[in-house]
Design an enzyme around this catalytic site. Sequence first.
Site, PDB file in Angstrom:
ATOM      1  N   THR A  80      -0.306   8.844   2.858  1.00  0.00           N
ATOM      2  CA  THR A  80      -0.682   7.148   2.694  1.00  0.00           C
ATOM      3  C   THR A  80      -1.365   6.746   4.421  1.00  0.00           C
ATOM      4  O   THR A  80      -1.334   7.135   5.173  1.00  0.00           O
ATOM      5  CB  THR A  80       1.092   6.565   2.937  1.00  0.00           C
ATOM      6  OG1 THR A  80       1.327   6.830   4.425  1.00  0.00           O
ATOM      7  CG2 THR A  80       1.686   7.195   2.132  1.00  0.00           C
ATOM      8  N   TYR A 139      10.701   7.185  16.578  1.00  0.00           N
ATOM      9  CA  TYR A 139      10.638   7.300  15.246  1.00  0.00           C
ATOM     10  C   TYR A 139      11.358   7.403  14.546  1.00  0.00           C
ATOM     11  O   TYR A 139      12.726   7.442  13.641  1.00  0.00           O
ATOM     12  CB  TYR A 139       8.844   7.900  15.376  1.00  0.00           C
ATOM     13  CG  TYR A 139       9.209   7.364  13.388  1.00  0.00           C
ATOM     14  CD1 TYR A 139       9.055   6.544  12.524  1.00  0.00           C
ATOM     15  CD2 TYR A 139       9.177   9.062  13.036  1.00  0.00           C
ATOM     16  CE1 TYR A 139       8.260   7.097  10.913  1.00  0.00           C
ATOM     17  CE2 TYR A 139       8.883   9.193  11.512  1.00  0.00           C
ATOM     18  CZ  TYR A 139       8.743   8.085  10.473  1.00  0.00           C
ATOM     19  OH  TYR A 139       8.595   8.509   9.208  1.00  0.00           O
ATOM     20  N   ARG A 190       0.933  -1.172   0.126  1.00  0.00           N
ATOM     21  CA  ARG A 190       0.875  -0.139   0.384  1.00  0.00           C
ATOM     22  C   ARG A 190       0.863   1.545  -0.346  1.00  0.00           C
ATOM     23  O   ARG A 190       2.179   0.925   0.014  1.00  0.00           O
ATOM     24  CB  ARG A 190      -1.042  -0.078   0.903  1.00  0.00           C
ATOM     25  CG  ARG A 190      -0.404   0.102   2.126  1.00  0.00           C
ATOM     26  CD  ARG A 190      -0.803  -0.420   3.459  1.00  0.00           C
ATOM     27  NE  ARG A 190      -1.547  -1.245   3.933  1.00  0.00           N
ATOM     28  CZ  ARG A 190      -2.401  -1.061   5.232  1.00  0.00           C
ATOM     29  NH1 ARG A 190      -2.741  -1.099   6.103  1.00  0.00           N
ATOM     30  NH2 ARG A 190      -3.055  -2.535   4.987  1.00  0.00           N
ATOM     31  N   ASN A 195      11.828   0.763   1.503  1.00  0.00           N
ATOM     32  CA  ASN A 195      10.903   1.437   2.030  1.00  0.00           C
ATOM     33  C   ASN A 195       9.611   1.363   2.966  1.00  0.00           C
ATOM     34  O   ASN A 195       9.072   2.058   3.794  1.00  0.00           O
ATOM     35  CB  ASN A 195      10.109   1.373   1.123  1.00  0.00           C
ATOM     36  CG  ASN A 195       8.263   2.449   1.107  1.00  0.00           C
ATOM     37  OD1 ASN A 195       8.720   3.097   0.910  1.00  0.00           O
ATOM     38  ND2 ASN A 195       7.476   1.907   1.446  1.00  0.00           N
ATOM     39  N   LYS A 201      14.882   6.395  12.633  1.00  0.00           N
ATOM     40  CA  LYS A 201      14.876   7.282  10.966  1.00  0.00           C
ATOM     41  C   LYS A 201      16.577   8.207  11.373  1.00  0.00           C
ATOM     42  O   LYS A 201      16.867   8.105   9.988  1.00  0.00           O
ATOM     43  CB  LYS A 201      14.407   8.370  10.698  1.00  0.00           C
ATOM     44  CG  LYS A 201      12.765   7.449  10.821  1.00  0.00           C
ATOM     45  CD  LYS A 201      12.794   6.528   9.395  1.00  0.00           C
ATOM     46  CE  LYS A 201      11.496   6.223   8.445  1.00  0.00           C
ATOM     47  NZ  LYS A 201      11.356   5.220   7.205  1.00  0.00           N
ATOM     48  N   ASP A 225       8.602 -10.461   6.250  1.00  0.00           N
ATOM     49  CA  ASP A 225       8.514  -9.335   7.513  1.00  0.00           C
ATOM     50  C   ASP A 225      10.493  -9.097   7.303  1.00  0.00           C
ATOM     51  O   ASP A 225      11.349  -9.714   8.036  1.00  0.00           O
ATOM     52  CB  ASP A 225       8.543 -10.471   8.658  1.00  0.00           C
ATOM     53  CG  ASP A 225       9.106  -9.733   9.785  1.00  0.00           C
ATOM     54  OD1 ASP A 225       9.385  -8.307   9.704  1.00  0.00           O
ATOM     55  OD2 ASP A 225       8.558 -10.249  10.930  1.00  0.00           O
ATOM     56  N   VAL A 226      10.524  -7.559   7.411  1.00  0.00           N
ATOM     57  CA  VAL A 226      11.532  -6.779   7.043  1.00  0.00           C
ATOM     58  C   VAL A 226      13.036  -6.867   8.743  1.00  0.00           C
ATOM     59  O   VAL A 226      14.036  -7.286   8.669  1.00  0.00           O
ATOM     60  CB  VAL A 226      11.543  -5.277   6.722  1.00  0.00           C
ATOM     61  CG1 VAL A 226      10.858  -5.010   5.085  1.00  0.00           C
ATOM     62  CG2 VAL A 226      11.102  -4.372   7.730  1.00  0.00           C
ATOM     63  N   ASP A 248       6.329  -7.926   1.347  1.00  0.00           N
ATOM     64  CA  ASP A 248       5.376  -6.955   2.742  1.00  0.00           C
ATOM     65  C   ASP A 248       5.071  -8.124   3.135  1.00  0.00           C
ATOM     66  O   ASP A 248       4.359  -8.862   3.023  1.00  0.00           O
ATOM     67  CB  ASP A 248       3.806  -5.959   2.281  1.00  0.00           C
ATOM     68  CG  ASP A 248       3.935  -5.172   3.111  1.00  0.00           C
ATOM     69  OD1 ASP A 248       3.364  -5.124   4.362  1.00  0.00           O
ATOM     70  OD2 ASP A 248       3.616  -4.255   2.762  1.00  0.00           O
TER      71      ASP A 248
END
Length: 239
Positions: A184, A149, A13, A84, A153, A57-58, A34
């Site tokens: 998104t 978060y 998505r 991503n 990042k 699952d990253v 994904d």
Amino acid sequence: MTDRVALVTGAARGQGAAIVERLRAEGFRVAAGDVRIEELKTNVQGSGEDVIAVELDVTSAPQWADAVRATVERFGTLSTLINNAGVLHRASLDAETPEGFEGSWRFNCLGPFLGIQAALPELRRAEGAAIVNTVSTGAIRPFPNHAAYGSSKWALRGLTQAVAAELAPDGIRVNAVFPGPIATPMLDDTTQSRLSATFGRLGEPAEVANVVAFLVSDKASFMTGSEIVVDGGQCLRIG
């Protein structure tokens, strides 16, 4: 362009889905990865032979290995990695938990590291290999209640730079895109309305995908370690 094969994470998505479509338009064959595998399979139905859905699952090294293997078995090579996938986790400092903090880091920084490590042998064999990491304006400006978060990042930003320096002798380009407020599912309706009122409009996933497509193209062949902000001026307008 038939030798251009990309593995895109978070592809079910939002930005990930837009990146898959944009790369396909540029002649790439794409492995769309994904953890939401059923949604992903539904979305890629009818896309033809140039797209496959891969459960990923990253945060799992074995799943990364499987994803790279599936990509190469289907398309014969892997030339491009788009990290991503990400999670947006908000909590005040006094409400944050070790699990919440660590979870953001595992998904937003460890995941891309595992992907780069898993894809590296194939990228070293590919011509014009490129990696793009989706970072965030949260790695440029601080936001309250975003300790987990934002710091994850910032770590991804640093990882991008370190990997770009290490892989430059191999001819593998590593760049980053820094999205700001993008429409998104990561942003709930209330947040989208608030940000739209502040900035006039939200960015569209395709506007991020356009930058990613540029960074992996030959038009960006002399760019590595670069950072491109796609935020509608968000970083300029916050005091």
